[in-house]
Design a protein around this motif. Sequence first.
Motif, PDB file in Angstrom:
ATOM      1  N   GLU A  47      16.701   6.839 -65.699  1.00 37.45           N
ATOM      2  CA  GLU A  47      15.702   5.806 -65.989  1.00 37.45           C
ATOM      3  C   GLU A  47      14.278   6.363 -65.956  1.00 37.45           C
ATOM      4  O   GLU A  47      13.342   5.725 -66.440  1.00 37.45           O
ATOM      5  CB  GLU A  47      15.813   4.647 -64.980  1.00 37.45           C
ATOM      6  CG  GLU A  47      17.022   3.754 -65.187  1.00 37.45           C
ATOM      7  CD  GLU A  47      18.301   4.393 -64.676  1.00 37.45           C
ATOM      8  OE1 GLU A  47      18.225   5.279 -63.804  1.00 37.45           O
ATOM      9  OE2 GLU A  47      19.385   4.015 -65.173  1.00 37.45           O
ATOM     10  N   LEU A  48      14.093   7.540 -65.341  1.00 35.59           N
ATOM     11  CA  LEU A  48      12.771   8.158 -65.279  1.00 35.59           C
ATOM     12  C   LEU A  48      12.442   8.787 -66.632  1.00 35.59           C
ATOM     13  O   LEU A  48      13.166   9.657 -67.125  1.00 35.59           O
ATOM     14  CB  LEU A  48      12.741   9.224 -64.182  1.00 35.59           C
ATOM     15  CG  LEU A  48      11.382   9.862 -63.882  1.00 35.59           C
ATOM     16  CD1 LEU A  48      10.413   8.828 -63.318  1.00 35.59           C
ATOM     17  CD2 LEU A  48      11.536  11.021 -62.899  1.00 35.59           C
ATOM     18  N   MET A  49      11.351   8.325 -67.269  1.00 40.63           N
ATOM     19  CA  MET A  49      10.955   8.861 -68.569  1.00 40.63           C
ATOM     20  C   MET A  49      10.228  10.188 -68.364  1.00 40.63           C
ATOM     21  O   MET A  49       9.143  10.225 -67.793  1.00 40.63           O
ATOM     22  CB  MET A  49      10.062   7.864 -69.307  1.00 40.63           C
ATOM     23  CG  MET A  49      10.819   6.683 -69.867  1.00 40.63           C
ATOM     24  SD  MET A  49       9.824   5.788 -71.068  1.00 40.63           S
ATOM     25  CE  MET A  49      11.070   4.709 -71.788  1.00 40.63           C
ATOM     26  N   ARG A  50      10.835  11.261 -68.824  1.00 36.91           N
ATOM     27  CA  ARG A  50      10.315  12.614 -68.602  1.00 36.91           C
ATOM     28  C   ARG A  50       9.820  13.211 -69.913  1.00 36.91           C
ATOM     29  O   ARG A  50      10.352  12.929 -70.976  1.00 36.91           O
ATOM     30  CB  ARG A  50      11.420  13.503 -67.999  1.00 36.91           C
ATOM     31  CG  ARG A  50      12.076  12.891 -66.758  1.00 36.91           C
ATOM     32  CD  ARG A  50      13.446  13.504 -66.522  1.00 36.91           C
ATOM     33  NE  ARG A  50      14.291  12.619 -65.720  1.00 36.91           N
ATOM     34  CZ  ARG A  50      14.551  12.798 -64.432  1.00 36.91           C
ATOM     35  NH1 ARG A  50      14.043  13.822 -63.794  1.00 36.91           N
ATOM     36  NH2 ARG A  50      15.311  11.939 -63.782  1.00 36.91           N
ATOM     37  N   LEU A  51       8.806  14.079 -69.818  1.00 39.86           N
ATOM     38  CA  LEU A  51       8.295  14.766 -70.994  1.00 39.86           C
ATOM     39  C   LEU A  51       7.688  16.100 -70.585  1.00 39.86           C
ATOM     40  O   LEU A  51       7.408  16.335 -69.403  1.00 39.86           O
ATOM     41  CB  LEU A  51       7.269  13.915 -71.743  1.00 39.86           C
ATOM     42  CG  LEU A  51       5.997  13.504 -71.007  1.00 39.86           C
ATOM     43  CD1 LEU A  51       4.877  13.289 -72.017  1.00 39.86           C
ATOM     44  CD2 LEU A  51       6.218  12.211 -70.219  1.00 39.86           C
ATOM     45  N   HIS A  73       4.564  22.199 -69.118  1.00 36.65           N
ATOM     46  CA  HIS A  73       4.480  21.550 -67.810  1.00 36.65           C
ATOM     47  C   HIS A  73       5.225  20.209 -67.868  1.00 36.65           C
ATOM     48  O   HIS A  73       5.087  19.454 -68.834  1.00 36.65           O
ATOM     49  CB  HIS A  73       3.030  21.305 -67.405  1.00 36.65           C
ATOM     50  CG  HIS A  73       2.253  22.570 -67.198  1.00 36.65           C
ATOM     51  ND1 HIS A  73       0.889  22.652 -67.394  1.00 36.65           N
ATOM     52  CD2 HIS A  73       2.651  23.808 -66.823  1.00 36.65           C
ATOM     53  CE1 HIS A  73       0.485  23.884 -67.144  1.00 36.65           C
ATOM     54  NE2 HIS A  73       1.540  24.603 -66.789  1.00 36.65           N
ATOM     55  N   GLY A  74       5.996  19.925 -66.820  1.00 35.29           N
ATOM     56  CA  GLY A  74       6.768  18.688 -66.783  1.00 35.29           C
ATOM     57  C   GLY A  74       5.958  17.506 -66.270  1.00 35.29           C
ATOM     58  O   GLY A  74       5.147  17.639 -65.344  1.00 35.29           O
ATOM     59  N   SER A  90       5.344  16.461 -62.678  1.00 34.97           N
ATOM     60  CA  SER A  90       6.699  16.495 -62.114  1.00 34.97           C
ATOM     61  C   SER A  90       6.736  17.109 -60.728  1.00 34.97           C
ATOM     62  O   SER A  90       7.598  16.774 -59.912  1.00 34.97           O
ATOM     63  CB  SER A  90       7.632  17.277 -63.048  1.00 34.97           C
ATOM     64  OG  SER A  90       7.196  18.623 -63.182  1.00 34.97           O
ATOM     65  N   GLU A  91       5.790  18.030 -60.417  1.00 30.10           N
ATOM     66  CA  GLU A  91       5.857  18.697 -59.115  1.00 30.10           C
ATOM     67  C   GLU A  91       5.719  17.723 -57.951  1.00 30.10           C
ATOM     68  O   GLU A  91       6.278  17.946 -56.875  1.00 30.10           O
ATOM     69  CB  GLU A  91       4.802  19.805 -58.999  1.00 30.10           C
ATOM     70  CG  GLU A  91       3.388  19.386 -59.298  1.00 30.10           C
ATOM     71  CD  GLU A  91       2.964  19.767 -60.707  1.00 30.10           C
ATOM     72  OE1 GLU A  91       1.763  20.020 -60.914  1.00 30.10           O
ATOM     73  OE2 GLU A  91       3.841  19.785 -61.595  1.00 30.10           O
TER      74      GLU A  91
END
Length: 578
Positions: A90-94, A100-101, A75-76
Amino acid sequence: MSKLYVPTLRDDPADAEIASHRLLQRAGMIRKTASGVYTFLPLGYRVLSKIENIVREEMNARGALEIMMPALQPSELWHESGRWDDYGPELMRLVDRHDHGFCLGPTHEELITSLIRGELRSYKQLPVCLYQIQVKFRDEIRPRFGLLRSREFIMKDAYSFHDTQESLQETYDAMSDAYGTICNRCGLEWRAVEADSGQIGGKVTTEFMALADSGEAELVYCDCGYAANTEAGACIAHPSVHAVDRLEKIETPGIHTIEELAEFLSIPTSSTVKALSGKDEDGGLTVLFIPGDHELNEIKALRAIPGFELLTDEEMLAFGLHKGSMGPIDLPEGARVVADVSLKAIPQWVVGANEEGYHYVGAAQGTDFTVDAWADLCVVAPADACPECGCALKGARGIEVSQVFQLGDKYSKAMGATYLDKNGKEQPFIMGCYGVGVSRTLAAIVEQHSDDVGIRWPLAVAPAHICVLPLDVKDENVMKTAENLASEAAKLGFEVVLDDRDERAGVKFADAELIGWPLQIIVGKRSLAENKVEVRRRLTGESGEIDLDVIAELLSFANKRMNDMSRGGVTIFETLFS
């Protein structure tokens, strides 16, 4: 065929809305795993691989170098570019076990920029163009149309790095040429259209649209060669004048739409002016005016008025505005009037009176009201003037299969990606980005090349070239002839399927039409008695009986011409099947 996994279906899947979604499932080429997520079965994957190879050949031919980047992105990197928040839901985030992203990449601008910023240090190393063919992810709010709007898809994405705008333009033109060739080789009817860069960024971009009634994008084009997405194209509208002697306020009870107003006054909608209200970035009131027969292009409005956002019904009431009766006369103090450039030539407007149930006829520019700014605000429509030649534009629908972008220094500046120029000074890279929707291209091919009974694959991407169909697998002469034909064709370099299933002739014919084998050679007892076989061409539906000896000669002749199948040159080969 007895050894192939091709689970064809007799009935259409209940959720299939368009031809490609319906036929790819019925032909046993894809299966739905979850909403917007599909498995490619053997024949579907063969087609997908052929499209990938066409894309790969065209990229390699223009000096692009293939790599493979991870789909999982930290993610950084997205925080560095500023897109972590801007990209939206719409961005698939986990989040991993260490808190940590990450995201599953819908595109790879951040990752490629982070890769090269520590590797390319000098202008002498430029230009460089890197590409990959990889799975991408987008958390669509409503996946639909099968492979056309899915949550997991296959894409070729390429990125180029330059020290000058001229160098970027050369690669941009080369990629555009490659994309046109890819469309041609895949058998697509297409247009290169002006477009909006959307979430990718940059100011210069072109979409390559496969024409199809099922396409989600609307486009306009002209015989002179101009084409544009309706959201991005310049709109040259032709509003008409409803001339009167003086300003007149007319009571219009119950009239709230342009169509109702035009009917009430017995005038065309093009003689009316539509008003839309919104807030700018500072919260100030801006009222937009456009021809009554056109729609507001919100992307253009945002460019003309930074931060522009349409008012809700409640906000309109708070400003003292009346929905369906807005106009430029007696607006609230401080309101800004912005009008479409096409209205500049219309001296009198038919427009709302800013009073519920009333409209003005003959509202005169410069006398009754003034316009603070003019801008192109409308969605371009068929019959508008072509901005290049002035002729009337035509309309069509299209499927976006690929797009090229000039990114400039959007990502390199934000992420500190620099090189040393001729004077030893650090400069941000000038970047380009080029994407091909591989799985979307597969669906677009089916949308253009299908009929009521199945798919009609162009030869270059068909799962196989020839299907040999013995009608009675228990008849020794029929099977031996079919096996010999299949073997000889395979030895000559053709991709051949032998339908050796112990099925009724009707089942074999139905599957052959559904799957879409370009050439079918049908071997039956009756025709063999005359030393003949039946040949069918799927693309045209033509069929006829041919002597076995002639079939052998034709296949041999086709083999000799196979060497003429240079990149993009499948036409010579394909005509042999007619």
